[in-house]
Design a protein around this motif. Structure first.
Motif, PDB file in Angstrom:
ATOM      1  N   CYS A  25       0.813  -1.212   0.000  1.00  0.00           N
ATOM      2  CA  CYS A  25       0.000   0.000   0.000  1.00  0.00           C
ATOM      3  C   CYS A  25       0.844   1.258   0.000  1.00  0.00           C
ATOM      4  O   CYS A  25       0.434   2.289  -0.528  1.00  0.00           O
ATOM      5  CB  CYS A  25      -0.905   0.017   1.231  1.00  0.00           C
ATOM      6  N   ALA A  26       2.006   1.184   0.618  1.00  0.00           N
ATOM      7  CA  ALA A  26       2.816   2.391   0.774  1.00  0.00           C
ATOM      8  C   ALA A  26       3.709   2.641  -0.425  1.00  0.00           C
ATOM      9  O   ALA A  26       4.075   3.783  -0.708  1.00  0.00           O
ATOM     10  CB  ALA A  26       3.656   2.296   2.050  1.00  0.00           C
ATOM     11  N   GLN A  27       4.084   1.567  -1.141  1.00  0.00           N
ATOM     12  CA  GLN A  27       5.038   1.766  -2.236  1.00  0.00           C
ATOM     13  C   GLN A  27       4.718   0.926  -3.462  1.00  0.00           C
ATOM     14  O   GLN A  27       5.570   0.798  -4.356  1.00  0.00           O
ATOM     15  CB  GLN A  27       6.463   1.502  -1.735  1.00  0.00           C
ATOM     16  N   GLY A  28       3.529   0.363  -3.490  1.00  0.00           N
ATOM     17  CA  GLY A  28       3.107  -0.400  -4.666  1.00  0.00           C
ATOM     18  C   GLY A  28       3.652  -1.812  -4.685  1.00  0.00           C
ATOM     19  O   GLY A  28       4.499  -2.186  -3.883  1.00  0.00           O
ATOM     20  N   HIS A  30       5.242  -3.464  -7.379  1.00  0.00           N
ATOM     21  CA  HIS A  30       6.583  -3.556  -7.954  1.00  0.00           C
ATOM     22  C   HIS A  30       7.603  -2.752  -7.155  1.00  0.00           C
ATOM     23  O   HIS A  30       8.804  -2.971  -7.292  1.00  0.00           O
ATOM     24  CB  HIS A  30       6.566  -3.088  -9.407  1.00  0.00           C
ATOM     25  N   GLY A  31       7.128  -1.817  -6.363  1.00  0.00           N
ATOM     26  CA  GLY A  31       8.045  -1.008  -5.552  1.00  0.00           C
ATOM     27  C   GLY A  31       8.434  -1.679  -4.255  1.00  0.00           C
ATOM     28  O   GLY A  31       9.265  -1.167  -3.503  1.00  0.00           O
ATOM     29  N   LEU A 109      -6.535   0.977  -0.332  1.00  0.00           N
ATOM     30  CA  LEU A 109      -5.328   1.330  -1.065  1.00  0.00           C
ATOM     31  C   LEU A 109      -4.920   0.189  -1.986  1.00  0.00           C
ATOM     32  O   LEU A 109      -4.492   0.393  -3.118  1.00  0.00           O
ATOM     33  CB  LEU A 109      -4.195   1.653  -0.099  1.00  0.00           C
ATOM     34  N   TYR A 112      -6.441   0.366  -5.224  1.00  0.00           N
ATOM     35  CA  TYR A 112      -5.793   1.289  -6.162  1.00  0.00           C
ATOM     36  C   TYR A 112      -4.531   0.654  -6.744  1.00  0.00           C
ATOM     37  O   TYR A 112      -4.232   0.826  -7.925  1.00  0.00           O
ATOM     38  CB  TYR A 112      -5.444   2.608  -5.471  1.00  0.00           C
ATOM     39  N   VAL A 113      -3.784  -0.066  -5.910  1.00  0.00           N
ATOM     40  CA  VAL A 113      -2.610  -0.784  -6.418  1.00  0.00           C
ATOM     41  C   VAL A 113      -3.043  -1.733  -7.524  1.00  0.00           C
ATOM     42  O   VAL A 113      -2.422  -1.803  -8.592  1.00  0.00           O
ATOM     43  CB  VAL A 113      -1.909  -1.568  -5.289  1.00  0.00           C
ATOM     44  N   LEU A 176      -7.294   8.606   2.358  1.00  0.00           N
ATOM     45  CA  LEU A 176      -6.206   8.146   1.500  1.00  0.00           C
ATOM     46  C   LEU A 176      -5.537   9.276   0.735  1.00  0.00           C
ATOM     47  O   LEU A 176      -4.360   9.198   0.412  1.00  0.00           O
ATOM     48  CB  LEU A 176      -6.722   7.097   0.515  1.00  0.00           C
TER      49      LEU A 176
END
Lengths: 204, 204
Positions: A25-28, A30-31, A109, A112-113, A176
């Motif tokens: 949630c915080a960085q996706g 792939h992130g 979240l 959204y990802v 969010l």
DNA sequence: TCAACAAAAATGAACGTTTGTTTTTTAATA
DNA sequence: TATTAAAAAACAAACGTTCATTTTTGTTGA
């Protein structure tokens, strides 16, 4: 033959998924690296692969697990409603939706990802037939003569869906998107105002 | 001393950013590689770094560029409104919001990318003071006696913000979340119904 | 009761790719 | 030819995943 007790396996999976959810949630997707998930959940990198075949499978597992939780929450929320268009119950609905958004913010979240990294592959189902479920569940309430008279031809299912989505969207933006007070007034005032508004659609 | 004509530089930047926007929206920021952007925009990998210092700077540039476009669109949309609570104008508002969502859908996806991979760092400003801008712009319209009488104490700024967010959210869900007909009826019927509803809040 | 054992779980190094970025080389132009 | 733009090659770091190894654990036989 030594084998981990199912409870312990579940606990380990929950531990991994809780950390992974937060990171996704915080960085996706792939992130977030498997190494970071491993480090922060205190499970070795290799061992995660004893629980999930791939990183994708870990993501899917999280969506399914929390999806069930959210469906339960939605059912409980809907069951608590008996007069969907009375001001007091609208206020209650708003307050419960606020709770769900704030308590399970990470889950939304994740939605959204999913939209931005998986073309909404995992979450598509969550929106299908939402309004129809409202119509089904509140068939009796929606057909009360007094309400139908007040609505003057407006579809009660549509009005309820509008109400539902409005409150959800309002709190999602606040939570969010950090749109602090994006209506230009405090949460309580917004909830009060919207509740009045939706009651006034059918009652004078 | 040979130097690229500014028009050509701008054209190249636009070419890169158009491709990058599409990719960022479809697979996220971290899920998109500079190599893929290079290949698809027919600009060599190394050359992209003559236009943008880093991948982050490319992202920021896209947000700023399209942000300006969106602000222009919003201004034009608001300028076209003269009687914010008349049914015909509500219908027009809905139709224009629909256009903006469908034409610039990628931009809104980028907002979700920003939320999930950058903690909404770039987009935060887009929600700040939204409702207050409505109140400012429609100060005259919001203070018309007939409207105030009809609203019976309801804040017209709040009602307009609710309307605005409702239409935006409806079309965003339809467009980005593939929630085909998530109100259980066709777009036109939803727009008609919601317009009636919002007019009925103040007029009987 | 308790070492010995075998199977499962946990570990971290290793593998081959891919990443963002830098550096070097080539092409283009006033 | 001097200078910039474009392309290509090179770099170190990080990636998802695999694998050989060590540790843990429930069962067994004495």
């Amino acid at each position: 033959m030594p084998r981990l007790h199912p409870n312990i396996v579940d606990a380990n999976r929950r531990k991994i998924e809780r950390v992974a959810l937060r990171l996704f949630c915080a960085q996706g997707f792939h992130g977030t690296s498997m190494r970071e998930i491993a480090t922060r959940s205190h499970v070795s990198l290799g061992n995660i692969y004893n629980y999930y075949k791939t990183k994708d499978e870990l993501f899917t597992s999280i969506v399914n697990h929390y999806g069930q939780v959210m469906n339960t929450q939605r059912d409980r929320l809907l069951e608590s409603i008996h007069a969907p268009f009375e001001r007091d119950e609208i206020l209650g609905l708003a307050s419960r939706i606020r709770d769900v958004v704030y308590r399970y913010g990470d889950f939304w979240l994740l939605m959204y990802v999913d939209v931005t990294e998986f073309r909404n592959r995992h979450f598509e189902k969550f929106f299908l037939g939402l309004a129809d479920e409202f119509r089904n569940r509140f068939r009796r309430e929606f057909s009360q003569p007094q309400l139908r008279r007040g609505l003057k031809g407006l579809d009660p299912g549509m009005v309820f869906a509008a109400m539902w989505m409005q409150f959800f969207n309002y709190f999602l933006v606040e939570r969010l998107f950090r749109g602090r007070r994006h209506f230009g007034m405090a949460d309580a005032a917004v909830v009060k105002g919207l509740s009045q508004m939706y009651e006034r659609v059918w009652r004078r």
